[in-house]
Write an enzyme that holds these catalytic residues in place. Structure first.
Site, PDB file in Angstrom:
ATOM      1  N   ASP A   1       9.233   2.744  -0.304  1.00  0.00           N
ATOM      2  CA  ASP A   1       8.122   3.436   0.967  1.00  0.00           C
ATOM      3  C   ASP A   1       8.475   3.171   2.100  1.00  0.00           C
ATOM      4  O   ASP A   1       8.272   1.844   2.514  1.00  0.00           O
ATOM      5  CB  ASP A   1       6.923   2.804   0.189  1.00  0.00           C
ATOM      6  CG  ASP A   1       5.750   3.686   0.992  1.00  0.00           C
ATOM      7  OD1 ASP A   1       6.138   4.208   1.954  1.00  0.00           O
ATOM      8  OD2 ASP A   1       4.683   3.384   0.509  1.00  0.00           O
TER       9      ASP A   1
ATOM     10  N   TYR B   1       0.734  -1.009   0.160  1.00  0.00           N
ATOM     11  CA  TYR B   1      -0.180  -0.030  -0.166  1.00  0.00           C
ATOM     12  C   TYR B   1       0.864   1.176   0.049  1.00  0.00           C
ATOM     13  O   TYR B   1       1.873   1.343   0.847  1.00  0.00           O
ATOM     14  CB  TYR B   1      -0.876  -0.185   1.106  1.00  0.00           C
ATOM     15  CG  TYR B   1      -1.753   1.090   1.168  1.00  0.00           C
ATOM     16  CD1 TYR B   1      -2.793   1.441   0.520  1.00  0.00           C
ATOM     17  CD2 TYR B   1      -1.567   2.117   2.445  1.00  0.00           C
ATOM     18  CE1 TYR B   1      -3.770   2.534   0.674  1.00  0.00           C
ATOM     19  CE2 TYR B   1      -2.477   3.373   2.465  1.00  0.00           C
ATOM     20  CZ  TYR B   1      -3.554   3.360   1.432  1.00  0.00           C
ATOM     21  OH  TYR B   1      -4.372   4.394   1.763  1.00  0.00           O
TER      22      TYR B   1
ATOM     23  N   LYS C   1       4.054   8.706   8.960  1.00  0.00           N
ATOM     24  CA  LYS C   1       3.838   8.371  10.298  1.00  0.00           C
ATOM     25  C   LYS C   1       4.851   8.799  11.266  1.00  0.00           C
ATOM     26  O   LYS C   1       4.457   9.878  11.718  1.00  0.00           O
ATOM     27  CB  LYS C   1       3.735   6.679  10.120  1.00  0.00           C
ATOM     28  CG  LYS C   1       2.648   6.285   8.949  1.00  0.00           C
ATOM     29  CD  LYS C   1       2.363   4.961   9.272  1.00  0.00           C
ATOM     30  CE  LYS C   1       0.947   4.647   8.455  1.00  0.00           C
ATOM     31  NZ  LYS C   1       1.025   4.001   7.154  1.00  0.00           N
TER      32      LYS C   1
HETATM   33  C1  LIG Z   1       0.365   4.500   5.611  1.00  0.00           C
HETATM   34  C2  LIG Z   1       1.189   4.261   4.545  1.00  0.00           C
HETATM   35  C3  LIG Z   1       0.847   5.296   3.433  1.00  0.00           C
HETATM   36  C4  LIG Z   1      -0.013   6.226   3.429  1.00  0.00           C
HETATM   37  O1  LIG Z   1       0.117   7.362   4.364  1.00  0.00           O
HETATM   38  P1  LIG Z   1      -0.995   8.270   4.681  1.00  0.00           P
HETATM   39  O2  LIG Z   1      -0.502   9.065   5.766  1.00  0.00           O
HETATM   40  O3  LIG Z   1      -1.914   7.310   5.435  1.00  0.00           O
HETATM   41  O4  LIG Z   1      -1.698   8.887   3.332  1.00  0.00           O
HETATM   42  C5  LIG Z   1       1.869   4.915   2.464  1.00  0.00           C
HETATM   43  N1  LIG Z   1       2.581   3.853   2.398  1.00  0.00           N
HETATM   44  C6  LIG Z   1       2.947   2.849   3.472  1.00  0.00           C
HETATM   45  C7  LIG Z   1       3.653   1.887   3.263  1.00  0.00           C
HETATM   46  C8  LIG Z   1       1.896   3.123   4.520  1.00  0.00           C
HETATM   47  O5  LIG Z   1       2.124   2.281   5.629  1.00  0.00           O
END
Ligand SMILES: *Cc1c(COP(=O)(O)O)cnc(C)c1O
Length: 437
Positions: free
Chosen positions: A239, A144, A267
């Protein structure tokens, strides 16, 4: 445990908020029942509107690695508030934040602040496309990267096909530019590159996956992607929205000793406030406006309150490397407890863990990609989730999420979690026996 206030609030929320929540997984659809409405949190505990207390194992999906309302972060926020809340003009804090990130994350030479992980990932692929002059990207099934159109794509039939939109509102045109490979499958990636010569702008990957549950990269996978990117002039994007500042001060890339071209962050970087960032090689980041031609902007980007919370969190982590030993030790203790309970009850479920991330999958198969993750018994997970909640342990309300352990857990909390697992997994074993009769 009484949840009547939460239930009332959920009914009210349903009238004015789609599905009653501002982010889908909060709705508890995967586990049944109505969501718990949170009033406050401190340290290792989160309190709901009915006054119930839970031990936290989600921690706002990762950001609260120090525990809730950590005094150092709280003080930074309170002090920042006194100087007003937003200027839409450059500040000293943004430089401090950028310097901190560049010093902590090995591959990042320049960095741009945004307001979420979604924005960071959307922007990163735009830059990769601008830099390479190519259109397509490769992502992995089950990873994701936020809710940007390009990422809401499901695998087509067969490894070498293009993706299909995974959500109404995403056009086939966008889907055509996103190619999907199974995680941990280098051969599939090679096949995609061969079938689309000189068309791939970027490969984006969660170096350790959190978003199909916790899934680890197999030996050679991340390295192999680096080699393929080098060979074919593809921008390699890590990511690290989840793993950044969690698996180590320098994220997953420091642990695996891999140098991606762009890293996306979120995060923990905001310490609980809405912050994201993307950064990497100077040469690539200098494509971003106004240094270069790739447009990306934000009215509230680098917001001073958010920067203060993020700086305080990152500095604390930088100055207290023992935090990582603590959270990792807490996680080992939790998974040891689960293993013991599984064994005592003749269960053979899979546990994946790395650092302070872990998942208990309700399957006996090793979980290495989305296909294997999907062999999990999600109904049994839902039962487990509800019984853990009833015992005051707050887990992610889906089988396909990682847990995030904080430094705030006490020995008593860890023992409580172990005891809850002993009880609940015994009940799970009983139910399995009935089902299989
Ligand atoms: C949470 C997450 C996102 C998206 O971040 P948001 O602040 O929710 O938009 C993207 N990549 C990874 C790996 C994530 O865990």
């Amino acid at each position: 445990m009484n949840h009547s206030t939460s239930q009332e609030l959920f009914q009210r929320a349903l009238q004015v908020i789609p599905g009653g929540v501002n982010s889908p997984v909060r709705a508890f659809r995967a586990v049944g029942g109505s969501p718990v409405f949170i009033k406050s949190a401190r340290g290792a505990y989160i309190f709901d509107e009915d006054g119930n207390r839970y031990i936290e194992l989600i921690n706002s999906w990762g950001p609260m690695i120090l525990g809730h309302a950590h005094p150092v972060v709280q003080e930074a926020i309170v002090r920042a508030v006194e100087d007003s809340f937003s200027f839409g003009a450059p500040t000293r804090k943004e430089i401090e934040m950028a310097e901190l990130i560049c010093s902590m994350v090995p591959s990042v030479e320049k960095v741009r602040m945004v307001n979420s992980g979604t924005e960071a990932c959307m922007s990163a692929i735009r830059v990769a496309r601008g830099y390479t002059g190519r259109n397509k990207i490769i992502k992995f099934e089950g990873c994701y990267h936020g809710h940007g159109d390009s990422f809401l794509i499901a695998a087509g039939s067969g490894a070498v096909t293009m993706g299909t939109p995974d959500s109404p509102g995403v056009t086939q045109g966008v889907a055509n530019d996103t190619l999907i490979a199974p995680y941990n499958n280098l051969a599939a990636v090679e096949a995609l590159i061969e079938a689309n010569p000189d068309q791939i702008a970027a490969i984006i990957v969660e170096p350790v996956v959190g978003n199909m549950g916790c899934v680890l990269p197999q030996k050679g996978f991340l390295e192999g992607l680096r080699t393929l990117c080098d060979k074919h002039g593809i921008v390699y994007i890590f990511d690290e929205v989840m793993t950044g500042f969690r698996l180590s001060q320098g994220g997953a890339q420091k642990i695996f000793n891999i140098c991606p071209d762009i890293t996306t962050m979120g995060k923990i970087i905001g310490g609980g406030l809405p912050v994201g960032a993307y950064g990497g090689k100077k040469e690539i980041m200098d494509c971003v406006s106004p240094a270069g031609k790739v447009y990306q902007a934000g009215t509230l980007s680098g917001n001073p309150i958010a920067m203060s919370a993020g700086i305080a969190t990152l500095r604390y982590l930088n100055e207290h490397p023992e935090i990582y030993e603590q959270v990792n030790q807490h996680t080992r203790q939790i998974t040891e407890g689960i293993r013991k309970a599984l064994k005592n009850n003749g269960l053979n479920f899979t546990i994946n863990e790395m650092g302070s991330m872990y998942s208990l999958f309700f399957t006996e198969k090793p979980v290495t990609d989305f296909e294997s993750a999907k062999t999990s018994d999600t109904a049994m997970f839902a039962f487990y989730f509800r019984e853990m909640l009833a015992r005051g342990v707050y887990l992610a309300p889906s089988q396909f999420e990682s847990l995030f352990v904080s430094a705030a857990l006490s020995e008593a909390d860890l023992q409580h979690i172990e005891q809850a697992h002993a009880e609940v997994l015994a009940m799970v074993a009983e139910r399995m026996a009935v089902v299989h009769k």
